[in-house]
Write a protein that holds these residues in place. Structure first.
Motif, PDB file in Angstrom:
ATOM      1  N   LYS A  91       0.824  -1.215   0.000  1.00  0.00           N
ATOM      2  CA  LYS A  91       0.000   0.000   0.000  1.00  0.00           C
ATOM      3  C   LYS A  91       0.858   1.266   0.000  1.00  0.00           C
ATOM      4  CE  LYS A  91      -4.483  -1.313   1.920  1.00  0.00           C
ATOM      5  NZ  LYS A  91      -4.423  -2.673   2.422  1.00  0.00           N
ATOM      6  N   ASP A  92       2.082   1.133   0.512  1.00  0.00           N
ATOM      7  CA  ASP A  92       3.010   2.277   0.551  1.00  0.00           C
ATOM      8  C   ASP A  92       4.333   1.818  -0.037  1.00  0.00           C
ATOM      9  OD1 ASP A  92       4.399   4.577   1.008  1.00  0.00           O
ATOM     10  OD2 ASP A  92       4.292   4.486   3.196  1.00  0.00           O
ATOM     11  N   ILE A  93       4.363   1.680  -1.351  1.00  0.00           N
ATOM     12  CA  ILE A  93       5.511   1.087  -2.031  1.00  0.00           C
ATOM     13  C   ILE A  93       6.789   1.877  -1.799  1.00  0.00           C
ATOM     14  CG2 ILE A  93       5.117   2.275  -4.218  1.00  0.00           C
ATOM     15  CD1 ILE A  93       6.317  -1.363  -3.784  1.00  0.00           C
ATOM     16  N   THR A  99      13.590  -1.403   1.963  1.00  0.00           N
ATOM     17  CA  THR A  99      13.678  -2.802   2.396  1.00  0.00           C
ATOM     18  C   THR A  99      14.062  -3.705   1.233  1.00  0.00           C
ATOM     19  OG1 THR A  99      12.011  -2.436   4.111  1.00  0.00           O
ATOM     20  CG2 THR A  99      12.397  -4.711   3.433  1.00  0.00           C
ATOM     21  N   LEU A 100      13.446  -3.469   0.073  1.00  0.00           N
ATOM     22  CA  LEU A 100      13.746  -4.283  -1.106  1.00  0.00           C
ATOM     23  C   LEU A 100      15.168  -4.042  -1.600  1.00  0.00           C
ATOM     24  CD1 LEU A 100      10.389  -3.904  -3.091  1.00  0.00           C
ATOM     25  CD2 LEU A 100      11.120  -5.824  -1.653  1.00  0.00           C
ATOM     26  N   SER A 142      -2.779 -12.613 -12.527  1.00  0.00           N
ATOM     27  CA  SER A 142      -2.295 -11.376 -13.149  1.00  0.00           C
ATOM     28  C   SER A 142      -1.865 -10.365 -12.102  1.00  0.00           C
ATOM     29  CB  SER A 142      -3.382 -10.775 -14.045  1.00  0.00           C
ATOM     30  OG  SER A 142      -3.685 -11.646 -15.116  1.00  0.00           O
ATOM     31  N   ALA A 143      -2.611 -10.315 -10.990  1.00  0.00           N
ATOM     32  CA  ALA A 143      -2.259  -9.390  -9.915  1.00  0.00           C
ATOM     33  C   ALA A 143      -0.907  -9.752  -9.304  1.00  0.00           C
ATOM     34  CB  ALA A 143      -3.350  -9.394  -8.843  1.00  0.00           C
ATOM     35  N   TRP A 144      -0.685 -11.044  -9.072  1.00  0.00           N
ATOM     36  CA  TRP A 144       0.604 -11.483  -8.517  1.00  0.00           C
ATOM     37  C   TRP A 144       1.738 -11.219  -9.503  1.00  0.00           C
ATOM     38  CZ3 TRP A 144       2.486 -13.140  -3.922  1.00  0.00           C
ATOM     39  CH2 TRP A 144       1.567 -13.359  -2.897  1.00  0.00           C
ATOM     40  N   GLY A 149       6.469  -8.134 -10.709  1.00  0.00           N
ATOM     41  CA  GLY A 149       7.174  -7.251 -11.631  1.00  0.00           C
ATOM     42  C   GLY A 149       7.611  -5.967 -10.952  1.00  0.00           C
ATOM     43  N   THR A 150       6.769  -5.431 -10.073  1.00  0.00           N
ATOM     44  CA  THR A 150       7.125  -4.216  -9.337  1.00  0.00           C
ATOM     45  C   THR A 150       8.298  -4.474  -8.393  1.00  0.00           C
ATOM     46  OG1 THR A 150       4.846  -3.384  -9.432  1.00  0.00           O
ATOM     47  CG2 THR A 150       6.266  -2.477  -7.712  1.00  0.00           C
ATOM     48  N   ILE A 151       8.245  -5.591  -7.685  1.00  0.00           N
ATOM     49  CA  ILE A 151       9.330  -5.937  -6.766  1.00  0.00           C
ATOM     50  C   ILE A 151      10.650  -6.089  -7.522  1.00  0.00           C
ATOM     51  CG2 ILE A 151      10.203  -7.788  -5.273  1.00  0.00           C
ATOM     52  CD1 ILE A 151       7.268  -8.189  -4.371  1.00  0.00           C
TER      53      ILE A 151
END
Length: 204
Positions: A91-93, A99-100, A142-144, A149-151
């Protein structure tokens, strides 16, 4: 909430919010119905099935039987907790990014490479899909895929930079030149680029 009403509510959300809700809800179902250590072990066994050489990156590589390895179980548990943390932070990328990045930098010390991300993603989604069974529908998958992809879009550049930083200066220079030239060659017509070079020469 009735499935039809829930889907109607989701349909009214912006796409980004819809993706987050699907991932959060499906992960909650997975975490509630499964032992995360067992799920993590399945993820890693799948990774080693897809890319057997990846096993050599781990301290438990010689432990047999592998699925009973204490080292694997511990690492698998930690990774699944990290997945949970990442899902909770979606929710707060922007707050999740440090962290990532730190996670990617830490993995650089273990000789992890950018090409390992697709393998991990495939194994993780396979395990989540198996855990969800009939609830692993196209929209959830698709959501996963979008979230993974964002990670990766955050972790891969951080890993590349961390890997480069560990190289001798001469090797680092070569890699930067090779990678940048590959980008240039992919995005440009080399004949046109060469013409621009010569026109600049004649201008100078």
């Amino acid at each position: 909430m009735e499935p039809a009403l829930r889907e109607a509510n989701l349909a009214r959300m912006p796409e980004e919010d819809r993706v987050l809700v699907r991932v959060e809800e499906s992960w909650a179902l997975v975490a509630e119905a499964n032992d995360l250590q067992d799920l993590g072990v399945k993820v890693f066994l799948k990774i080693f099935e897809i890319a057997p050489a990846a096993l050599q990156l781990f301290s438990f590589k010689d432990e047999t039987p592998l699925e009973e390895s204490a080292g694997l179980k511990l690492h698998a548990t930690l990774v699944m907790r990290t997945v949970g943390t990442a899902v909770a932070g979606l929710k707060d990328i922007q707050s999740l990014v440090p962290t990532l990045v730190e996670l990617a930098q830490r993995h650089s010390g273990w000789d992890v490479l950018p090409e390992h991300f697709p393998v991990v993603g495939e194994a993780l989604l396979w395990a989540v899909g198996n855990a969800l069974e009939e609830r692993w529908v196209t929209e959830v998958k698709s959501a996963w895929e979008a979230v993974w992809g964002t990670i990766v879009s955050v972790m891969e550049p951080a890993l590349r930079e961390a890997n480069l930083a560990r190289m001798p200066e001469e090797d680092r220079v070569l890699v930067r030149v090779e990678e940048s030239w590959a980008l240039v060659a992919e995005a440009n017509d080399l004949q046109d680029l060469g013409v621009k070079v010569f026109l600049k020469i004649f201008e100078i």
